[in-house]
Design a protein around this motif. Structure first.
Motif, PDB file in Angstrom:
ATOM      1  N   GLY A 276       0.800  -1.225   0.000  1.00  0.00           N
ATOM      2  CA  GLY A 276       0.000   0.000   0.000  1.00  0.00           C
ATOM      3  C   GLY A 276       0.824   1.263   0.000  1.00  0.00           C
ATOM      4  O   GLY A 276       0.315   2.333   0.249  1.00  0.00           O
ATOM      5  N   ARG A 277       2.136   1.179  -0.248  1.00  0.00           N
ATOM      6  CA  ARG A 277       2.978   2.374  -0.250  1.00  0.00           C
ATOM      7  C   ARG A 277       3.249   2.893  -1.653  1.00  0.00           C
ATOM      8  O   ARG A 277       3.793   3.973  -1.799  1.00  0.00           O
ATOM      9  N   VAL A 278       2.933   2.101  -2.632  1.00  0.00           N
ATOM     10  CA  VAL A 278       3.282   2.500  -3.997  1.00  0.00           C
ATOM     11  C   VAL A 278       2.282   3.534  -4.502  1.00  0.00           C
ATOM     12  O   VAL A 278       1.081   3.304  -4.507  1.00  0.00           O
ATOM     13  N   GLN A 279       2.799   4.693  -4.928  1.00  0.00           N
ATOM     14  CA  GLN A 279       1.923   5.776  -5.357  1.00  0.00           C
ATOM     15  C   GLN A 279       1.696   5.750  -6.864  1.00  0.00           C
ATOM     16  O   GLN A 279       0.622   6.062  -7.330  1.00  0.00           O
ATOM     17  N   THR A 280       2.732   5.444  -7.596  1.00  0.00           N
ATOM     18  CA  THR A 280       2.644   5.444  -9.053  1.00  0.00           C
ATOM     19  C   THR A 280       3.539   4.338  -9.608  1.00  0.00           C
ATOM     20  O   THR A 280       4.614   4.114  -9.083  1.00  0.00           O
ATOM     21  N   VAL A 281       3.088   3.689 -10.647  1.00  0.00           N
ATOM     22  CA  VAL A 281       3.934   2.724 -11.351  1.00  0.00           C
ATOM     23  C   VAL A 281       4.034   3.181 -12.786  1.00  0.00           C
ATOM     24  O   VAL A 281       3.043   3.577 -13.382  1.00  0.00           O
ATOM     25  N   ARG A 282       5.274   3.175 -13.334  1.00  0.00           N
ATOM     26  CA  ARG A 282       5.449   3.557 -14.729  1.00  0.00           C
ATOM     27  C   ARG A 282       6.069   2.411 -15.489  1.00  0.00           C
ATOM     28  O   ARG A 282       7.062   1.836 -15.049  1.00  0.00           O
ATOM     29  N   ILE A 283       5.485   2.093 -16.617  1.00  0.00           N
ATOM     30  CA  ILE A 283       6.052   1.058 -17.477  1.00  0.00           C
ATOM     31  C   ILE A 283       6.675   1.771 -18.669  1.00  0.00           C
ATOM     32  O   ILE A 283       5.976   2.434 -19.429  1.00  0.00           O
ATOM     33  N   VAL A 297      10.215  -1.223 -15.475  1.00  0.00           N
ATOM     34  CA  VAL A 297       9.135  -0.771 -14.601  1.00  0.00           C
ATOM     35  C   VAL A 297       9.727   0.097 -13.501  1.00  0.00           C
ATOM     36  O   VAL A 297      10.699  -0.291 -12.848  1.00  0.00           O
ATOM     37  N   GLU A 298       9.168   1.295 -13.347  1.00  0.00           N
ATOM     38  CA  GLU A 298       9.627   2.200 -12.292  1.00  0.00           C
ATOM     39  C   GLU A 298       8.477   2.416 -11.324  1.00  0.00           C
ATOM     40  O   GLU A 298       7.321   2.385 -11.717  1.00  0.00           O
ATOM     41  N   LEU A 299       8.801   2.647 -10.064  1.00  0.00           N
ATOM     42  CA  LEU A 299       7.730   2.928  -9.124  1.00  0.00           C
ATOM     43  C   LEU A 299       8.078   4.133  -8.274  1.00  0.00           C
ATOM     44  O   LEU A 299       9.244   4.462  -8.102  1.00  0.00           O
ATOM     45  N   ALA A 300       7.047   4.828  -7.816  1.00  0.00           N
ATOM     46  CA  ALA A 300       7.251   6.001  -6.974  1.00  0.00           C
ATOM     47  C   ALA A 300       6.663   5.713  -5.601  1.00  0.00           C
ATOM     48  O   ALA A 300       5.508   5.327  -5.488  1.00  0.00           O
ATOM     49  N   VAL A 301       7.504   5.875  -4.577  1.00  0.00           N
ATOM     50  CA  VAL A 301       7.071   5.716  -3.196  1.00  0.00           C
ATOM     51  C   VAL A 301       7.352   7.041  -2.513  1.00  0.00           C
ATOM     52  O   VAL A 301       8.415   7.627  -2.720  1.00  0.00           O
ATOM     53  N   ALA A 302       6.416   7.544  -1.714  1.00  0.00           N
ATOM     54  CA  ALA A 302       6.607   8.851  -1.089  1.00  0.00           C
ATOM     55  C   ALA A 302       7.861   8.849  -0.232  1.00  0.00           C
ATOM     56  O   ALA A 302       8.082   7.936   0.555  1.00  0.00           O
ATOM     57  N   ASP A 409       5.122  13.240  -5.104  1.00  0.00           N
ATOM     58  CA  ASP A 409       5.519  14.385  -5.912  1.00  0.00           C
ATOM     59  C   ASP A 409       5.644  14.029  -7.377  1.00  0.00           C
ATOM     60  O   ASP A 409       6.494  14.540  -8.085  1.00  0.00           O
ATOM     61  N   LYS A 410       4.814  13.109  -7.792  1.00  0.00           N
ATOM     62  CA  LYS A 410       4.745  12.772  -9.209  1.00  0.00           C
ATOM     63  C   LYS A 410       3.374  13.208  -9.702  1.00  0.00           C
ATOM     64  O   LYS A 410       2.368  12.962  -9.037  1.00  0.00           O
ATOM     65  N   THR A 411       3.340  13.880 -10.818  1.00  0.00           N
ATOM     66  CA  THR A 411       2.070  14.258 -11.405  1.00  0.00           C
ATOM     67  C   THR A 411       1.904  13.500 -12.706  1.00  0.00           C
ATOM     68  O   THR A 411       2.802  13.506 -13.541  1.00  0.00           O
TER      69      THR A 411
ATOM     70  N   ALA B 136      -0.422  16.060   0.425  1.00  0.00           N
ATOM     71  CA  ALA B 136       0.871  15.377   0.415  1.00  0.00           C
ATOM     72  C   ALA B 136       1.591  15.575  -0.913  1.00  0.00           C
ATOM     73  O   ALA B 136       2.777  15.317  -1.013  1.00  0.00           O
ATOM     74  N   ALA B 137       0.882  16.015  -1.943  1.00  0.00           N
ATOM     75  CA  ALA B 137       1.524  16.254  -3.232  1.00  0.00           C
ATOM     76  C   ALA B 137       1.936  17.712  -3.314  1.00  0.00           C
ATOM     77  O   ALA B 137       1.125  18.603  -3.115  1.00  0.00           O
ATOM     78  N   ALA B 138       3.218  17.935  -3.614  1.00  0.00           N
ATOM     79  CA  ALA B 138       3.701  19.316  -3.681  1.00  0.00           C
ATOM     80  C   ALA B 138       3.111  20.039  -4.885  1.00  0.00           C
ATOM     81  O   ALA B 138       3.024  21.259  -4.901  1.00  0.00           O
ATOM     82  N   ALA B 139       2.683  19.264  -5.905  1.00  0.00           N
ATOM     83  CA  ALA B 139       2.178  19.883  -7.125  1.00  0.00           C
ATOM     84  C   ALA B 139       0.791  20.492  -6.924  1.00  0.00           C
ATOM     85  O   ALA B 139       0.350  21.297  -7.724  1.00  0.00           O
TER      86      ALA B 139
END
Lengths: 448, 170
Positions: A276-283, A297-302, A409-411, B136-139
């Motif tokens: 439940g910590r993964v915020q975004t997954v990029r393929i 595969v990249e992943l973003a964790v806060a 901090d990923k949009t 929590a998102a800076a954006a």
């Protein structure tokens, strides 16, 4: 070492209810002891002539006295920083007390831990010690415990994760390390081929041939040419070799504690990302890998800096891993994604064809890139805010962009959607992100 | 952990309908126009006089540039001010702004980490305060400028209360 033991015993009696305070591994001072020596060396390298002149002036006696002072001072410094660093684990927190002159006490809430890494630099592997790093949201730099004994680091990680998971306090020590099941291993051959098929180093290599050639015609000075060519060629090589060393023997495992990622040829890293910590997954699918059907595969964790989940793998296997990481999610195929309307070509000429979007019950999926395709997946539960933006030219063509902001901090942006569709999407996405949280797993994932 | 949303099912019936928008008070427009005048009128005068004296009458025509800026900026500020609006819905806050570059932001109450009311010296002089939401998102760029202090505080308290009731963390 008897002194620390005595100290700890006294502590134990004092704080029988409180957690036991512990110290780092006794080799730690050796690492710290290098600091003064490194400063002197740094000065000497920085100003070589001056250093040589000074050295010539020194007599053997002064040199000996200098060494006699410097080494004990360094040793004392190392010893004191080690002596004044304590850590303890309570039911809800990891506490670190450190600092000789400027005291610092960090209390890290375990249910807010985003990832736990055990890393072993090459030298530490010989000595049998390891570093424990914690990713916490909002902290600029990672809090780390360096160094711990190898076994102790692993036990501490298991204990921290068990407490973070919400196991009852009295059973925490017995839970031990959760069993891991290997779900992916990247063969070295595949990794090497994938790195050879990456465009970046080749572009640098090309630059290393073309730029010096041009310089030669311009200046006819061999040294200038060499001074440019060598760093360029070196850069192309070291980049790939560095990645190979870092991503060698990449293993992804799954355990009740979350995702396990182990990798490294010289420095070994063992990362754990709780569920439940993964915020975004990029393929990511680079152009040259497409024929082989490979993806990264990249992943973003806060609060975490590690971003790679799988350096290279065939698409089906990588999608299987993604489905394990984001439970209840299926990666939509290329045909499921809808392109922007044709008139979007007036806003972004060729590349508009690369944009795509689909939302499912669980994720918001957006694709961009024509040569190097990137597919970003955001679980609805992780969306922090939703935005719609529209510039003048986009309004003229009746299209708009929808941005989804996540906690890492990923949009993720769905570009150039039909204006009506975008407005609808904005509302629907806000609703979904609100309700998505209900089905998401709690922070303490094993709590009864 | 989600709490409190179940009880509010009835008011949420309006979620599909058009939200009730609130504009900004006129104070912000006044301040911005005042600043525009305070900068550009002396600039026009200075350019006109200096060029007129040292370079000749024709060159003094360059003073028309800041003047044009003033005349163009005056209605533009009005348009921009009119475009700012916000709406409190049952579960989220909507902020819409911009004329040429339009932007609409939705922040679910449960995602708010911090609500901030700020007021600089100039803003205080004119009885203005701005409200900023942090997630929590800076954006996340959710700021409402130029509110009256009373409205900013009411909004802050209401958002904090709603945020606690629907708190969701990361």
């Amino acid at each position: 070492m008897t002194a620390p033991d005595v100290h700890e015993d006294v502590r134990d009696q004092d704080l029988s209810a409180e957690a036991r305070e512990r110290r780092l591994h006794p080799v730690t001072p050796l690492r710290r002891a290098w600091a003064p020596v490194a400063i002197v060396l740094g000065w000497a390298v920085h100003d070589l002539n001056e250093a040589q002149r000074r050295l010539a002036q020194l007599t053997a006696t002064t040199l000996l006295i200098g060494i006699a002072v410097l080494i004990p001072a360094a040793a004392l410094y190392g010893f004191l920083t080690w002596w004044f660093t304590h850590f303890s684990v309570t039911d809800a927190e990891l506490r670190i007390r450190t600092g000789l002159l400027f005291r610092r006490t960090a209390h890290i809430r375990l249910d807010r831990i985003q990832a736990v890494d055990v890393t072993q630099p090459l030298l530490a592997r010989f000595v049998g010690v390891a570093k424990l790093k914690l990713d916490v949201i909002g902290a600029d730099k990672k809090d780390e415990l360096a160094y711990l004994g190898e076994r102790e680091a692993r036990e501490l990680r298991a204990e921290l994760l068990a407490r973070a998971a919400g196991f009852a306090p009295e059973t925490v020590r017995d839970v031990g390390e959760a069993p891991a099941e290997q779900i992916l291993h990247v063969p070295p051959r595949m990794l090497a081929v994938s790195l050879l098929l990456t465009g970046g180093p080749w572009a640098m290599l090309l630059a290393a041939v073309v730029v010096p050639a041009l310089l030669w015609f311009a200046t006819h000075n061999l040294w200038t040419v060499l001074a440019v060519a060598v760093p360029l060629a070196g850069g192309a090589g070291t980049n790939s070799v560095g990645r190979f060393i870092k991503e060698y023997d990449w293993t992804v495992g799954e355990s009740p504690d979350g995702l396990r990622i182990d990798h490294g040829l010289l420095d070994r890293d063992h990362e754990t990302v709780p569920p439940g910590r993964v915020q975004t997954v990029r393929i990511v699918e680079p152009l040259l890998w497409r024929r082989r059907g490979w993806v990264r595969v990249e992943l973003a964790v806060a609060g975490s800096s590690n971003s790679v989940l799988v350096p290279v793998a065939p698409r089906e296997i990588a999608e299987g891993v993604v489905e394990r990481v984001l439970p209840g999610v299926t990666v939509p195929g290329a045909e499921a994604l809808t392109r922007p309307p044709k008139r979007a070509a007036w806003c972004v000429p060729v590349w508009w064809r690369g944009y795509g979007l689909v939302t499912t019950d669980a994720v918001f999926v957006s694709r961009h890139g024509l040569m190097r395709r990137r597919l970003a997946l955001v679980p609805h539960a992780k969306v922090q805010s939703v935005r719609l933006t529209q510039g003048p030219w986009e309004r003229f063509r009746g299209v708009a962009d929808v941005h989804v902001d996540t906690g890492a901090d990923k949009t993720v942006t769905a570009r150039l959607r039909d204006a009506g569709e975008a407005a609808e999407l904005l509302r629907a996405q806000a609703d979904r992100s609100r309700t998505g949280r209900k089905v998401a797993r709690p922070d303490r994932w094993m709590a009864p | 952990m989600e709490t409190g949303t179940e009880g509010t099912a009835a008011p949420r019936a309006g979620a599909g309908a058009e939200p009730v928008w609130t504009g900004l008070p006129r104070g912000l427009l006044k301040v911005r126009r005042l600043l525009l005048v305070l900068w550009l009128v002396p600039l026009t005068a200075a350019v006109g006089v200096l060029l007129g004296v040292f370079a000749g009458g024709v060159w003094a025509a360059f003073a028309l540039l800041p003047l044009a800026g003033l005349l163009w900026g005056w209605p533009m500020l009005g348009r921009n001010w009119r475009s700012w609006r916000y709406a409190e819905r049952a579960d989220d806050l909507l902020i819409s702004r911009g004329v040429l570059w339009r932007e609409e932001t939705i922040v679910p109450y449960g995602r708010m980490q911090l609500v901030e009311v700020t007021s600089g010296p100039l803003e205080r002089k004119f009885g203005l305060a701005s409200l900023q939401l942090h997630t929590a998102a800076a954006a996340t760029d959710a700021t409402i400028p130029g509110l009256t202090p009373a409205e900013a505080e009411r909004l802050r308290d209401r958002l904090t209360e709603l945020g606690e009731a629907r708190s969701a963390g990361l």
